[in-house]
Design a protein around this motif. Structure first.
Motif, mmCIF file in Angstrom:
data_model
loop_
_atom_site.group_PDB
_atom_site.id
_atom_site.type_symbol
_atom_site.label_atom_id
_atom_site.label_comp_id
_atom_site.label_asym_id
_atom_site.label_seq_id
_atom_site.Cartn_x
_atom_site.Cartn_y
_atom_site.Cartn_z
ATOM 1 N N THR A 106 0.815 -1.220 0.000
ATOM 2 C CA THR A 106 0.000 0.000 0.000
ATOM 3 C C THR A 106 0.849 1.270 0.000
ATOM 4 O O THR A 106 0.740 2.103 -0.891
ATOM 5 N N VAL A 107 1.702 1.437 0.999
ATOM 6 C CA VAL A 107 2.320 2.752 1.197
ATOM 7 C C VAL A 107 3.337 3.078 0.102
ATOM 8 O O VAL A 107 3.311 4.176 -0.468
ATOM 9 N N ARG A 108 4.218 2.139 -0.211
ATOM 10 C CA ARG A 108 5.212 2.423 -1.261
ATOM 11 C C ARG A 108 4.550 2.665 -2.620
ATOM 12 O O ARG A 108 4.871 3.658 -3.288
ATOM 13 N N PRO A 109 3.636 1.771 -3.040
ATOM 14 C CA PRO A 109 2.977 2.035 -4.332
ATOM 15 C C PRO A 109 2.193 3.351 -4.325
ATOM 16 O O PRO A 109 2.188 4.065 -5.328
ATOM 17 N N ALA A 110 1.550 3.685 -3.206
ATOM 18 C CA ALA A 110 0.770 4.933 -3.148
ATOM 19 C C ALA A 110 1.690 6.150 -3.247
ATOM 20 O O ALA A 110 1.336 7.158 -3.856
ATOM 21 N N ALA A 111 2.869 6.061 -2.636
ATOM 22 C CA ALA A 111 3.824 7.181 -2.709
ATOM 23 C C ALA A 111 4.241 7.415 -4.161
ATOM 24 O O ALA A 111 4.325 8.554 -4.627
ATOM 25 N N ARG A 117 7.029 9.734 -5.648
ATOM 26 C CA ARG A 117 8.176 9.702 -4.733
ATOM 27 C C ARG A 117 8.436 8.296 -4.230
ATOM 28 O O ARG A 117 7.547 7.442 -4.211
ATOM 29 N N ASP A 118 9.676 8.126 -3.757
ATOM 30 C CA ASP A 118 10.128 6.852 -3.209
ATOM 31 C C ASP A 118 10.082 6.909 -1.687
ATOM 32 O O ASP A 118 10.809 7.700 -1.080
ATOM 33 N N LEU A 119 9.254 6.072 -1.084
ATOM 34 C CA LEU A 119 9.136 6.056 0.384
ATOM 35 C C LEU A 119 10.399 5.459 1.008
ATOM 36 O O LEU A 119 10.850 4.394 0.595
ATOM 37 N N VAL A 120 10.969 6.147 1.988
ATOM 38 C CA VAL A 120 12.161 5.601 2.656
ATOM 39 C C VAL A 120 12.017 5.512 4.175
ATOM 40 O O VAL A 120 12.813 4.838 4.829
#
Ligand SMILES: [Zn+2]
Length: 223
Positions: A106-111, A117-120
């Motif tokens: 969820t979170v990485r694809p949504a970012a 952007r790339d979630l880190v």
């Protein structure tokens, strides 16, 4: 040792309810809930959650009872270390795969989708904490007291930018869309998801936990 319902840490001084002598734990009410230890043992025995560089198994979290977990993990990152959890979250076994799936699916694809952007990193504002719900003395013991909950306030990206729940929920339209996707996706993994629409306690973070709701324990709260 525990009856059906136990009031922890009450001291009465001069006719007033006092928390003196209650050095660690504020006042809360806790029930006997054998499913918690059963569920944690099953998770540990399944071998599905294995310690690694980012997931360190800790000794039993002591009380004061009935807080704690049998063998909690300190989770410092998800997605093979690509997404940091800062500070590391202290969580019981069943929470680990739920957080992992939420971050990956969820979170990485949504970012990427909503913000490009790339979630880190996720900023963790609470994980294990032996306290009543919403810090309200006299309330029920929080899922945080069982290391069965995590609070996330901020999402950080590889370019140094960040989205906060506080600023983004009613902020920039792209941030709003990102945060709503993250919230809704959390409802697929966790049994309780509370954000700014839930109440004023959650105006600046998402609370995610694996509590059992309802008579059959199968209920879900997503708001
Ligand atoms: Zn919380």
């Amino acid at each position: 040792m525990w009856g059906r319902s136990v009031l922890v840490c009450v001291a009465v001084a001069g006719g007033l309810l006092s928390l003196w002598g209650c050095s660690q734990a504020p006042l809360f009410i806790a029930k006997e809930e054998p499913w918690r230890a059963d569920e944690e043992r099953q998770c540990l025995a399944s071998g599905y959650v294995r310690p690694n560089h980012f997931l360190v198994q800790r000794a039993s979290l002591g009380g004061p009872e009935p807080c704690g977990a049998l063998k909690p993990f300190e989770m410092a990152a998800a997605a093979d270390g690509y997404v940091q959890l800062r500070p590391a979250a202290m969580l019981r076994c069943p929470m680990i795969p739920a957080v992992e799936r939420w971050v990956r699916e969820t979170v990485r694809p949504a970012a990427r989708h909503y913000l490009g952007r790339d979630l880190v990193e996720l900023k963790v504002v609470a994980s294990y904490s032996c306290r009543p719900m919403n810090h309200v003395n006299g309330g029920r013991l929080s899922e945080h007291g069982h290391a069965n909950a995590v609070d996330i306030a901020t999402f950080l990206f590889s370019d140094g930018e960040a989205v906060t729940v506080k600023g983004g929920w009613r902020g920039d339209p792209r941030e709003q869309a990102f945060l709503r996707a993250v919230h809704d996706g959390a409802c697929r993994e966790f049994t309780t998801v509370l954000g700014p629409e839930a109440d004023s306690y959650h105006h600046d973070h998402f609370h995610l936990d694996l509590a059992r709701h309802g008579r059959d324990g199968m209920g879900r709260i997503c708001k």
